[in-house]
Design a protein around this motif. Structure first.
Motif, short mmCIF file in Angstrom:
data_model
loop_
_atom_site.label_atom_id
_atom_site.label_comp_id
_atom_site.label_asym_id
_atom_site.label_seq_id
_atom_site.Cartn_x
_atom_site.Cartn_y
_atom_site.Cartn_z
N SER A 1 -2.10 -1.92 6.05
CA SER A 1 -2.57 -3.18 5.47
C SER A 1 -1.38 -3.92 4.89
N THR B 1 -0.63 -6.20 -4.08
CA THR B 1 -1.32 -6.12 -5.36
C THR B 1 -0.34 -6.46 -6.48
N CYS C 1 0.83 -1.21 0.00
CA CYS C 1 0.00 0.00 0.00
C CYS C 1 0.86 1.26 0.00
N THR C 2 2.15 1.14 0.29
CA THR C 2 3.05 2.30 0.24
C THR C 2 3.47 2.64 -1.18
N THR D 1 -9.14 -2.00 -1.50
CA THR D 1 -9.49 -1.57 -0.15
C THR D 1 -10.80 -0.80 -0.10
#
Length: 409
Positions: free
Chosen positions: A64, A68, A34-35, A171
């Protein structure tokens, strides 16, 4: 000259973009956190399995840990490898599906069959844009939950589980998906059916989705109220030849085994025997050991669970043998299990088995490690309880508070 030319041909500069920030090797399966940082899947999964909650490159705390697939980068790496060293090139990505966005929208709104669902799955896998298109469609999630609850055809169930798995990576829509799945008892029953009759891949994905939606006591209760789900997850943990299936089943059970009824069901379906078998393997997977001990810790919070663990003396012994042998997380789960049967249940046979495995020394080693305060307190109580089972009590006195002199075993 010929030799110099050959040396130049052998020298290939790898673009930094294609290197995993952890292993520094060319990525085989690039995935993004997610970063926004991309890693090779195997490297980041090992990092997260060790209990880290940060992005290795930025050290940002991860809200989270979901990853991905970076399909664009994967294609670029494939093209680069095919030009530099064809022998190292990974299999080419699947060809683009023939379904357009308009046709995908028609499938979402129309009657569902296995053929049309397969086309939609291929469409979603083809690109991140296609995945977002389906996930954010206003009617997609309610329709698929409805189809899943109503259909009794196992192939359709498997494909809808795959759709759920793909959608859950978004998300922004995950909460809506969770809410709709939990609102339908028939939908939860369909997960039990896929876990019982589906292929291994769909069983693993079902377990991951069930773990994902077990967000709070209410959702955990709803899932745990389906005994077929617990039984089939327990069956999944016995797939000895498939470690991802075992880990997925154990991880889901650890997430939902929060009620007394669920824990009693776990005992009834033989989870203690399964955990003992996993722990006793010569070289078990780290993730399987951590998850098995996590499930046992949860089971040990009820009287029936403590009794079942204590009665299986070999299981107690295996837990002690794994202390300080796998990971910090596994060791803390193990200490909680040993403390439950020795200090809470005060089971004399369990104390003897722990003492017989050099348990006092191992507990003292855990005390001097970087464990949590609660684990250290359990260790102190264990040392006091186990002293009576040690033949030379006097030698234990100085160890109770001073442990830095003990060498690792």
């Amino acid at each position: 000259m010929a030799r110099e030319k050959k040396r130049e041909e052998l020298h290939v500069t790898v673009p930094n973009l294609f290197r995993c920030p952890i292993s520094m090797d060319v990525m085989k399966s690039p995935v993004s956190l997610c970063t926004g940082v991309t890693y090779d899947r195997s490297s980041i999964e090992k990092w997260l399995a060790l209990g880290h909650k940060t992005c290795p490159a930025t050290m940002q705390t991860l809200p989270s840990t979901l990853t991905t697939p970076n399909l664009t980068l994967r294609r670029l790496i494939h093209l680069w490898l095919s030009h530099t060293d064809p022998a190292q090139a990974p299999p080419p990505p699947p060809p683009p599906c023939a379904v357009s966005r308009h046709e995908a929208a028609v499938i979402i709104k129309g009657e569902v069959d296995a053929a049309s669902l397969q086309k939609l799955v291929d469409f979603m896998k083809a690109s991140q844009g296609n995945l977002k298109f389906v996930a954010h469609s206003s009617s997609a999630i309610p329709r698929f939950v409805e189809f899943f609850a109503e259909s009794d055809e196992i192939r359709i169930g498997e494909l809808i589980v795959e759709v759920f798995d793909l959608i859950s990576s978004e998300t922004a829509v995950r909460e809506r998906l969770n809410e709709l799945i939990l609102s339908s008892a028939d939908c939860l029953s369909s997960f039990a059916t896929v876990l019982r009759k589906g292929n291994t891949e769909s069983k693993v994905k079902s377990a991951k989705i069930l773990e994902l939606i077990a967000l709070n006591p209410e959702s955990e209760h709803k899932i745990a109220d389906q005994p077929d789900i617990i039984q089939n997850l327990c069956n999944l943990t016995t797939a000895e030849s498939d470690s991802p299936a075992v880990e997925a089943g154990l991880s889901a059970l650890a997430a939902i085994a929060t009620t007394r009824k669920a824990r009693k069901d776990l005992i009834r379906f033989g989870i203690i025997r399964t955990a003992r078998r996993i722990l006793s393997k010569p070289d078990p997977e780290r993730g399987a050991v951590e998850k098995a001990l996590a499930v046992m810790e949860s089971v040990a919070t009820c009287t029936e669970g403590r009794s079942a663990i204590a009665e299986d003396g070999e299981c107690v012994a295996e837990v002690v043998r794994r202390l300080m042998k796998c990971s910090g997380e596994a060791t803390e789960h193990g200490i909680a299990v040993v403390w439950s049967v020795c200090c809470l249940a005060r089971d004399e046979l369990a104390k003897e088995r722990v003492a017989g495995e050099n348990g006092v020394t191992k507990v003292l080693l855990v005390m001097q490690s970087e464990c949590t305060g609660s684990t250290r307190q359990m260790c102190r109580e264990l040392v006091k309880v186990l002293r009576a089972k040690t033949t030379n009590k006097s030698n234990l006195a100085p160890y109770e508070t001073r442990t830095t002199h003990i060498a690792p075993y």
